[in-house]
Motif scaffolding. Structure first.
Motif, PDB file in Angstrom:
ATOM      1  N   GLY A   1       0.559  -1.254  -0.176  1.00  0.00           N
ATOM      2  CA  GLY A   1      -0.082   0.045   0.037  1.00  0.00           C
ATOM      3  C   GLY A   1       0.845   1.260   0.114  1.00  0.00           C
ATOM      4  N   ALA A   2       2.212   1.130   0.125  1.00  0.00           N
ATOM      5  CA  ALA A   2       2.974   2.294   0.385  1.00  0.00           C
ATOM      6  C   ALA A   2       3.700   2.524  -0.958  1.00  0.00           C
ATOM      7  CB  ALA A   2       3.803   1.997   1.297  1.00  0.00           C
ATOM      8  N   GLU A   3       4.316   3.964  -0.977  1.00  0.00           N
ATOM      9  CA  GLU A   3       5.205   4.298  -2.046  1.00  0.00           C
ATOM     10  C   GLU A   3       6.490   3.494  -1.953  1.00  0.00           C
ATOM     11  OE1 GLU A   3       4.427   6.766  -4.754  1.00  0.00           O
ATOM     12  OE2 GLU A   3       2.664   6.101  -4.293  1.00  0.00           O
ATOM     13  N   ARG A   4       7.110   3.485  -3.136  1.00  0.00           N
ATOM     14  CA  ARG A   4       8.528   2.574  -3.091  1.00  0.00           C
ATOM     15  C   ARG A   4       9.464   4.022  -2.232  1.00  0.00           C
ATOM     16  NH1 ARG A   4      10.903  -0.866  -8.088  1.00  0.00           N
ATOM     17  NH2 ARG A   4      13.035  -0.564  -7.604  1.00  0.00           N
ATOM     18  N   ARG A   5      10.068   3.483  -1.386  1.00  0.00           N
ATOM     19  CA  ARG A   5      11.001   4.527  -0.813  1.00  0.00           C
ATOM     20  C   ARG A   5      12.408   5.085  -1.363  1.00  0.00           C
ATOM     21  NH1 ARG A   5      12.032   2.076   5.216  1.00  0.00           N
ATOM     22  NH2 ARG A   5      14.035   2.303   4.597  1.00  0.00           N
ATOM     23  N   ALA A   6      12.998   6.051  -1.302  1.00  0.00           N
ATOM     24  CA  ALA A   6      13.853   6.688  -1.840  1.00  0.00           C
ATOM     25  C   ALA A   6      15.290   5.601  -1.261  1.00  0.00           C
ATOM     26  CB  ALA A   6      14.320   7.939  -1.375  1.00  0.00           C
ATOM     27  N   VAL A   7      16.253   5.298  -2.115  1.00  0.00           N
ATOM     28  CA  VAL A   7      17.325   4.618  -1.663  1.00  0.00           C
ATOM     29  C   VAL A   7      18.206   5.280  -1.051  1.00  0.00           C
ATOM     30  CG1 VAL A   7      19.244   3.064  -2.482  1.00  0.00           C
ATOM     31  CG2 VAL A   7      16.995   2.896  -3.727  1.00  0.00           C
ATOM     32  N   LYS A   8      18.735   4.673   0.273  1.00  0.00           N
ATOM     33  CA  LYS A   8      19.737   5.245   1.015  1.00  0.00           C
ATOM     34  C   LYS A   8      20.850   4.329   1.293  1.00  0.00           C
ATOM     35  CE  LYS A   8      20.481   8.020   4.926  1.00  0.00           C
ATOM     36  NZ  LYS A   8      20.693   7.385   6.401  1.00  0.00           N
ATOM     37  N   ALA A   9      21.933   4.468   0.559  1.00  0.00           N
ATOM     38  CA  ALA A   9      22.919   3.283   0.132  1.00  0.00           C
ATOM     39  C   ALA A   9      23.874   3.458   1.449  1.00  0.00           C
ATOM     40  CB  ALA A   9      23.880   3.635  -0.858  1.00  0.00           C
ATOM     41  N   PRO A  10      23.837   2.231   2.170  1.00  0.00           N
ATOM     42  CA  PRO A  10      24.903   2.171   3.394  1.00  0.00           C
ATOM     43  C   PRO A  10      26.210   2.824   3.133  1.00  0.00           C
ATOM     44  CG  PRO A  10      23.441   0.269   3.209  1.00  0.00           C
ATOM     45  CD  PRO A  10      23.269   0.873   1.887  1.00  0.00           C
ATOM     46  N   GLU A  11      26.833   3.351   4.141  1.00  0.00           N
ATOM     47  CA  GLU A  11      28.478   3.592   3.961  1.00  0.00           C
ATOM     48  C   GLU A  11      29.209   2.765   2.667  1.00  0.00           C
ATOM     49  OE1 GLU A  11      30.094   4.031   7.689  1.00  0.00           O
ATOM     50  OE2 GLU A  11      31.802   5.097   7.016  1.00  0.00           O
ATOM     51  N   LEU A  12      29.784   3.533   2.013  1.00  0.00           N
ATOM     52  CA  LEU A  12      30.997   2.876   0.965  1.00  0.00           C
ATOM     53  C   LEU A  12      30.361   1.697  -0.041  1.00  0.00           C
ATOM     54  CD1 LEU A  12      33.949   2.431   3.346  1.00  0.00           C
ATOM     55  CD2 LEU A  12      33.453   4.238   1.663  1.00  0.00           C
ATOM     56  N   TRP A  13      28.960   1.517   0.044  1.00  0.00           N
ATOM     57  CA  TRP A  13      28.287   0.509  -0.999  1.00  0.00           C
ATOM     58  C   TRP A  13      27.963   1.489  -2.246  1.00  0.00           C
ATOM     59  CZ3 TRP A  13      24.179  -2.917   1.285  1.00  0.00           C
ATOM     60  CH2 TRP A  13      24.439  -3.827   2.551  1.00  0.00           C
ATOM     61  N   ASP A  14      29.323   1.606  -2.678  1.00  0.00           N
ATOM     62  CA  ASP A  14      29.294   2.551  -4.118  1.00  0.00           C
ATOM     63  C   ASP A  14      29.758   1.964  -5.287  1.00  0.00           C
ATOM     64  OD1 ASP A  14      31.917   2.212  -3.058  1.00  0.00           O
ATOM     65  OD2 ASP A  14      32.292   4.311  -2.763  1.00  0.00           O
ATOM     66  N   GLY A  15      30.035   0.707  -5.132  1.00  0.00           N
ATOM     67  CA  GLY A  15      30.639   0.051  -6.364  1.00  0.00           C
ATOM     68  C   GLY A  15      32.103   0.089  -6.282  1.00  0.00           C
TER      69      GLY A  15
END
Ligand code: UD1
Length: 396
Positions: free
Chosen positions: A349-363
């Motif tokens: 029932g909810a909207e998809r939340r904005a992504v908040k990447a954990p620290e250093l999960w940057d590729g």
């Protein structure tokens, strides 16, 4: 100064997406000789080979061809066969990833032969010793010399267990490196069309995605029946696709629970739990990325869904990856049908939340790992130019 010799061990499906970015980074770096060893814990085309092909992992230099067996047998057999490889090739470092039986077996062999052990994805703890992976994690970390950690909780856990601070490195998440690199490529997958979820590139219709393979969920007939019956209720509203792990398929047949599964009719997915064979990396990534809801007992999928921003209900009583709950889209719902259905209703029932990447999960976790290995073990080789012939772009 001699090159740094690294032997990496992989064995089971979740290892492959973790080693891929590391192998590629090693290929881009001068001064490293690398050997990839496959224990053979997973051996099927669908559970192993397809990942090597899609992720461009070079063919293993050695395959120990261990295959399936009891935990003791499998671990011991990997140890016996891997010891011969280490004695013959004499690596400076043995690198292990994740928490499968092959991880612990290789770490034990290396440690006893006095070879530096580097553990990628160290420090995660579910505090549930009934999970074989928890035992593998704790023991591997106890004998590792370099511990590469994905999230803050990992650092705290290791410090509490007495690991010296200077062995611990927060580097990010190599599984997310792999996801970041392949997300766009996965968009070209045909899976949505094949399942009748998308026509002419328009937005995919709503569906859920289920994975189950933990012994605690699939090895007990009553538990497995309850889970399938709960998901079947959810699947009255939208199809729930279920790429079935070989272990789970075996149990579903053994316990006579096949009636909970719908028939897979290609191009006509409507409702029910729709079983699929184990999928390749790109098809599965595409299916995760477009899902309305993921239900799983996997560890890695909790992390992947966090970065994709797809709600994830974890069908376990605990997680060793708390950052996915604190910052991501993950909820630990256990196996209580009421709790699962209530959480699903809320999420749907909810909207998809904005992504908040954990620290250093940057590729860039693999880059950090390789740099630290050189800094620690061959500082003189850092920043040496890569010879043309060994560059990865010349190989693929
Ligand atoms: C292993 C890992 C688990 C990981 C999972 C991913 C351990 C303790 N567990 O569990 O952490 O999340 O891999 O899949 O290392 N089989 C096949 N084909 C294969 C491999 C296995 O059919 O290529 C079947 C065999 O019947 C085997 C069963 O699957 O007995 C289980 O395989 P196994 O490697 O023992 O453990 P997983 O449950 O896959």
């Amino acid at each position: 100064m001699s090159n740094l010799r690294i032997a990496s061990m992989v064995g089971a499906r979740p290892n492959f997406m973790k080693i891929a970015p590391i192998v590629h980074e090693i290929q881009r770096t001068a001064g490293i000789d690398h050997r990839l060893v496959h224990s053979g814990q997973h051996y099927d085309q669908q559970m192993s080979e397809s990942f090597f092909e899609e992720l461009h992992i070079p063919k293993p230099d050695v395959n120990l061809e261990v295959g399936s067996g009891s935990h003791a047998w499998q671990t011991a057999e990997v140890m016996k066969r891997f010891e011969a490889v280490v004695l013959e090739w004499k690596p400076d470092v043995v690198m292990v990833v994740g928490d499968v039986n092959s991880t612990l077996a290789a770490a034990l062999v290396a440690s006893k032969l006095g070879v530096t052990v580097a553990h990628v994805e160290a420090g995660l703890r579910s505090f549930d010793r009934s999970m074989p992976e928890e035992i593998n994690r704790k023991l591997t970390d106890a004998i590792s010399d370099l511990l590469f950690v994905t999230e803050q909780s990992g650092i705290q856990n290791l410090l509490k267990e007495g690991v010296e601070q200077d062995k611990i490195f927060l580097v990010g998440n190599v599984m997310i490196d792999c996801l970041v690199e392949h997300r766009k490529i996965a968009e070209k997958s045909e899976i949505l069309r094949r399942l009748g979820l998308q026509k002419d590139g328009v937005k995919a219709s709503a569906y859920g995605l289920l994975t189950l393979h933990r012994p605690s969920n699939v090895d007990d007939a009553a538990v497995l029946r309850d889970i399938l019956s709960t998901i079947a209720t959810l699947a009255e509203k939208m199809p729930v696709f279920f790429p079935v792990h070989p272990r789970s398929l075996e149990r579903i047949h053994q316990f006579g629970l096949g009636s909970y599964l719908a028939e897979e009719k290609s191009g006509a997915a409507s409702r029910g739990i729709v079983p699929l064979p184990p999928l390749g990396y790109l098809d599965f990534l595409c299916l995760m990325d477009h899902a309305r809801l993921i239900l799983t007992d996997s560890g890695g999928i909790q992390e992947e869904s966090t970065i994709l921003g797809v709600p994830c209900l974890t069908l376990r009583e605990n997680t060793e990856r708390p950052v996915t709950v604190e910052q991501g889209t993950n909820q630990i719902v256990g196996r209580d049908p009421k709790k699962i259905l209530a959480a699903a209703a809320l999420v749907l029932g909810a909207e998809r939340r904005a992504v908040k990447a954990p620290e250093l999960w940057d590729g860039h976790a693999a880059e950090r790992i390789v740099k630290i290995l050189l800094e620690r073990l061959r500082p003189g080789l850092l920043n040496k130019p890569v010879p043309e012939s060994s560059r990865i772009d010349n190989k693929s």
